[in-house]
Design a protein around this motif. Structure first.
Motif, PDB file in Angstrom:
ATOM      1  N   ALA A 138       7.322  -5.745 -10.648  1.00  0.00           N
ATOM      2  CA  ALA A 138       6.632  -4.680  -9.916  1.00  0.00           C
ATOM      3  C   ALA A 138       6.732  -5.042  -8.437  1.00  0.00           C
ATOM      4  O   ALA A 138       7.362  -6.040  -8.079  1.00  0.00           O
ATOM      5  N   PHE A 139       6.101  -4.219  -7.588  1.00  0.00           N
ATOM      6  CA  PHE A 139       6.143  -4.453  -6.151  1.00  0.00           C
ATOM      7  C   PHE A 139       4.720  -4.590  -5.620  1.00  0.00           C
ATOM      8  O   PHE A 139       3.829  -3.813  -5.983  1.00  0.00           O
ATOM      9  N   SER A 140       4.522  -5.602  -4.765  1.00  0.00           N
ATOM     10  CA  SER A 140       3.190  -5.828  -4.205  1.00  0.00           C
ATOM     11  C   SER A 140       3.278  -6.591  -2.901  1.00  0.00           C
ATOM     12  O   SER A 140       4.132  -7.464  -2.739  1.00  0.00           O
ATOM     13  N   ASN A 141       2.384  -6.279  -1.969  1.00  0.00           N
ATOM     14  CA  ASN A 141       2.182  -7.074  -0.767  1.00  0.00           C
ATOM     15  C   ASN A 141       0.889  -7.865  -0.893  1.00  0.00           C
ATOM     16  O   ASN A 141       0.152  -8.031   0.072  1.00  0.00           O
ATOM     17  N   ASP A 142       0.602  -8.362  -2.090  1.00  0.00           N
ATOM     18  CA  ASP A 142      -0.709  -8.971  -2.304  1.00  0.00           C
ATOM     19  C   ASP A 142      -1.025 -10.029  -1.258  1.00  0.00           C
ATOM     20  O   ASP A 142      -0.190 -10.854  -0.902  1.00  0.00           O
ATOM     21  N   MET A 157       5.934   4.303  -1.991  1.00  0.00           N
ATOM     22  CA  MET A 157       5.579   4.921  -3.267  1.00  0.00           C
ATOM     23  C   MET A 157       6.713   5.795  -3.795  1.00  0.00           C
ATOM     24  O   MET A 157       7.038   5.756  -4.988  1.00  0.00           O
ATOM     25  N   LYS A 158       7.334   6.573  -2.910  1.00  0.00           N
ATOM     26  CA  LYS A 158       8.420   7.458  -3.354  1.00  0.00           C
ATOM     27  C   LYS A 158       9.597   6.641  -3.887  1.00  0.00           C
ATOM     28  O   LYS A 158      10.180   6.988  -4.927  1.00  0.00           O
ATOM     29  N   ARG A 159       9.937   5.570  -3.213  1.00  0.00           N
ATOM     30  CA  ARG A 159      11.083   4.780  -3.648  1.00  0.00           C
ATOM     31  C   ARG A 159      10.778   3.955  -4.904  1.00  0.00           C
ATOM     32  O   ARG A 159      11.637   3.787  -5.776  1.00  0.00           O
ATOM     33  N   ILE A 160       9.565   3.465  -5.015  1.00  0.00           N
ATOM     34  CA  ILE A 160       9.184   2.713  -6.220  1.00  0.00           C
ATOM     35  C   ILE A 160       9.100   3.657  -7.417  1.00  0.00           C
ATOM     36  O   ILE A 160       9.500   3.298  -8.533  1.00  0.00           O
ATOM     37  N   LYS A 161       8.623   4.854  -7.197  1.00  0.00           N
ATOM     38  CA  LYS A 161       8.615   5.862  -8.258  1.00  0.00           C
ATOM     39  C   LYS A 161      10.047   6.171  -8.707  1.00  0.00           C
ATOM     40  O   LYS A 161      10.331   6.310  -9.908  1.00  0.00           O
ATOM     41  N   ALA A 162      10.978   6.247  -7.768  1.00  0.00           N
ATOM     42  CA  ALA A 162      12.364   6.609  -8.082  1.00  0.00           C
ATOM     43  C   ALA A 162      13.044   5.563  -8.959  1.00  0.00           C
ATOM     44  O   ALA A 162      13.954   5.899  -9.729  1.00  0.00           O
ATOM     45  N   HIS A 215       6.388  -0.179 -10.563  1.00  0.00           N
ATOM     46  CA  HIS A 215       4.944  -0.143 -10.368  1.00  0.00           C
ATOM     47  C   HIS A 215       4.617  -0.685  -8.985  1.00  0.00           C
ATOM     48  O   HIS A 215       5.240  -1.638  -8.516  1.00  0.00           O
ATOM     49  N   LEU A 216       3.596  -0.104  -8.348  1.00  0.00           N
ATOM     50  CA  LEU A 216       3.127  -0.586  -7.062  1.00  0.00           C
ATOM     51  C   LEU A 216       1.725  -1.155  -7.253  1.00  0.00           C
ATOM     52  O   LEU A 216       0.788  -0.425  -7.582  1.00  0.00           O
ATOM     53  N   ALA A 217       1.592  -2.470  -7.063  1.00  0.00           N
ATOM     54  CA  ALA A 217       0.296  -3.142  -7.207  1.00  0.00           C
ATOM     55  C   ALA A 217      -0.256  -3.414  -5.812  1.00  0.00           C
ATOM     56  O   ALA A 217       0.321  -4.192  -5.049  1.00  0.00           O
ATOM     57  N   ALA A 218      -1.363  -2.783  -5.485  1.00  0.00           N
ATOM     58  CA  ALA A 218      -1.843  -2.772  -4.097  1.00  0.00           C
ATOM     59  C   ALA A 218      -3.030  -3.698  -3.877  1.00  0.00           C
ATOM     60  O   ALA A 218      -3.999  -3.689  -4.632  1.00  0.00           O
ATOM     61  N   HIS A 219      -2.904  -4.489  -2.837  1.00  0.00           N
ATOM     62  CA  HIS A 219      -4.045  -5.220  -2.268  1.00  0.00           C
ATOM     63  C   HIS A 219      -4.673  -4.263  -1.262  1.00  0.00           C
ATOM     64  O   HIS A 219      -4.152  -4.065  -0.173  1.00  0.00           O
ATOM     65  N   HIS A 274       3.238   4.974 -10.313  1.00  0.00           N
ATOM     66  CA  HIS A 274       2.183   4.196 -10.961  1.00  0.00           C
ATOM     67  C   HIS A 274       1.573   3.282  -9.905  1.00  0.00           C
ATOM     68  O   HIS A 274       2.200   2.338  -9.432  1.00  0.00           O
ATOM     69  N   TYR A 275       0.334   3.571  -9.565  1.00  0.00           N
ATOM     70  CA  TYR A 275      -0.383   2.850  -8.524  1.00  0.00           C
ATOM     71  C   TYR A 275      -1.442   1.982  -9.190  1.00  0.00           C
ATOM     72  O   TYR A 275      -2.353   2.488  -9.847  1.00  0.00           O
ATOM     73  N   HIS A 276      -1.291   0.663  -9.033  1.00  0.00           N
ATOM     74  CA  HIS A 276      -2.204  -0.293  -9.668  1.00  0.00           C
ATOM     75  C   HIS A 276      -3.020  -0.992  -8.596  1.00  0.00           C
ATOM     76  O   HIS A 276      -2.475  -1.529  -7.630  1.00  0.00           O
TER      77      HIS A 276
END
Length: 412
Positions: free
Chosen positions: A136-140, A154-159, A163-167, A215-217
């Motif tokens: 997944a992708f995160s800048n935690d 978000m658009k590119r991760i959706k494509a 998954h985008l895991a957000a801090h 998918h926003y986590h």
């Protein structure tokens, strides 16, 4: 499919690293027999949020020590955050990180950063990193403060169907705080972190997630208002999930009675009202899973008080026994619910081949003595980090053995 009551008095046969039979009695001769009578045989636990610190910060933790600590805690699959040095924000560094992860004794999956160095507005090569196997992708560790950057990410991760895991943290509102805005901050005279640092960015992100469908986590949710917002967003059909840590479920800033940085984490321990709201969110399904945010530090980095010490606590070795003792033994939730929160749900949400005991699946198993009472001791930690506010607490649920692909990687 995996609960203890459904496998009661059953036997498992493992061949070539996979579960080949589940039956009340298996007659086939085995090379090794393990008697787990009176213990729970559970799927290996899944933690989607850990920090193993390698490369660049190996005085805090290494992939080897972190993964052995995870095994000690019952985890067979973890997701490692990318805030290492250097941040693996390009193809070469990401490939190097994947190679380093082979030191792990468990299944260590790798997050990729959303932006270069996790602190800029320049997006990582998301498509390339997804192809390389980013979990997944995160800048935690860092909130993404620029709305346009988050929207494009978000658009590119959706494509790429990731998954985008957000801090969730607005740095401008965080304002160099070290503790939750509340009575403890006032009593100790410490700069405070307002709840809006979390909730204002969460509100923005939920709107962007609705628009993009990604998918926003939400990582380590900590506020009552955050729970309400995610509950509303789910009801509105937004593709959002979230996690909560054991420490935010078990502690509040009421527990901070002195300048002890073992209670310093980001997000901070909030009020008792927030803690109870998190529990309510867990019980009603608003919160999807438990994740440790395992954040080990050297003792010298945690003994300088709130102002100078690093954020974060170690948690992967204590999470199951703490949650079992404080939530299951008190009948707040069932054992089945706890296992779902720590195995099935994180695996399903992040599309991981983990979290279940089933014929044909990898034999990733944890054997737990639920009746074993013991004390959490610093000297028993395998992690390099012993920065925990739970030291010396008594708990139940001791990990006895752990298997990854049928191979024993931990035994008491």
């Amino acid at each position: 499919m995996f609960y203890a009551k459904k496998l009661n008095k059953s036997e498992l046969l493992i061949k070539d690293g996979k579960i080949s039979q589940i039956a009340e009695k298996i007659d086939e001769k085995a090379d090794q027999v393990i008697d787990a009578k009176n213990n729970l045989v559970a799927p290996g636990l899944v933690d989607v949020h850990v920090h193993f610190r390698e490369p660049g910060q190996v005085h805090k933790e290494t992939i080897l020590t972190g993964s052995k600590a995870a095994a000690h805690g019952g985890f067979t699959t973890v997701g490692a955050m990318p805030n290492v040095v250097p941040v693996p924000d390009n193809v070469d560094d990401f490939k190097h990180q994947l190679a380093l992860n082979q030191k792990s004794v468990i299944k260590t999956l790798q997050y990729a950063p959303v932006t270069a160095n996790e602190t800029t507005d320049s997006l990582s090569p998301i498509e390339d990193l997804a192809k390389l196997g980013a979990m997944a992708f995160s800048n935690d560790g860092h909130g993404i403060n620029n709305a346009k950057t988050m929207f494009e990410a978000m658009k590119r991760i959706k494509a790429v169907n990731s998954h985008l895991a957000a801090h969730v943290e607005d740095q401008n509102l965080f304002n160099k705080g070290v503790i939750n805005a509340g009575p403890a901050a006032v009593e100790l005279g410490l700069p405070a972190i307002e709840r809006v640092a979390e909730t204002s960015q969460l509100a923005r992100d939920l709107i962007l997630a609705k628009e993009t469908g990604v998918h926003y986590h939400v990582c380590h949710l900590s506020t009552a208002d955050g729970v309400k917002m995610i509950r509303f967003a789910k009801d509105a059909g937004i593709n959002v999930t979230c996690e909560v840590t054991p420490h935010h479920l078990l502690l509040s800033d009421d527990n901070i009675i002195e300048d002890d940085a073992n209670y310093k984490m980001n997000p901070p321990l909030r009020s008792e009202i927030d803690r109870r709201a998190l529990i309510d969110g867990l019980l009603d399904g608003t919160i999807d899973m438990i994740a440790t945010d395992h954040a080990p530090h050297a003792e010298s980095e945690k003994n300088q008080g709130f102002l100078k010490s690093a954020f974060g606590i170690t948690g992967i070795e204590t999470s199951f026994p703490l949650m079992y003792s404080r939530f299951v033994k008190t009948s707040l939730i069932s054992l089945e619910q706890l296992l779902e929160l720590m195995t099935i749900k994180p695996a399903q949400i992040f599309d991981l081949p983990a979290g279940e005991i089933q014929i044909g699946k990898s034999a990733d198993l944890t054997i737990i003595d639920l009746n074993k009472k013991y004390q959490i001791k610093k000297e028993d930690f395998i992690s390099k980090g012993v920065n925990s506010p739970f030291i010396n607490q008594e708990v139940y649920g001791q990990i006895q053995k752990m298997f990854v692909d049928g191979q024993e990687v931990y035994s008491i």
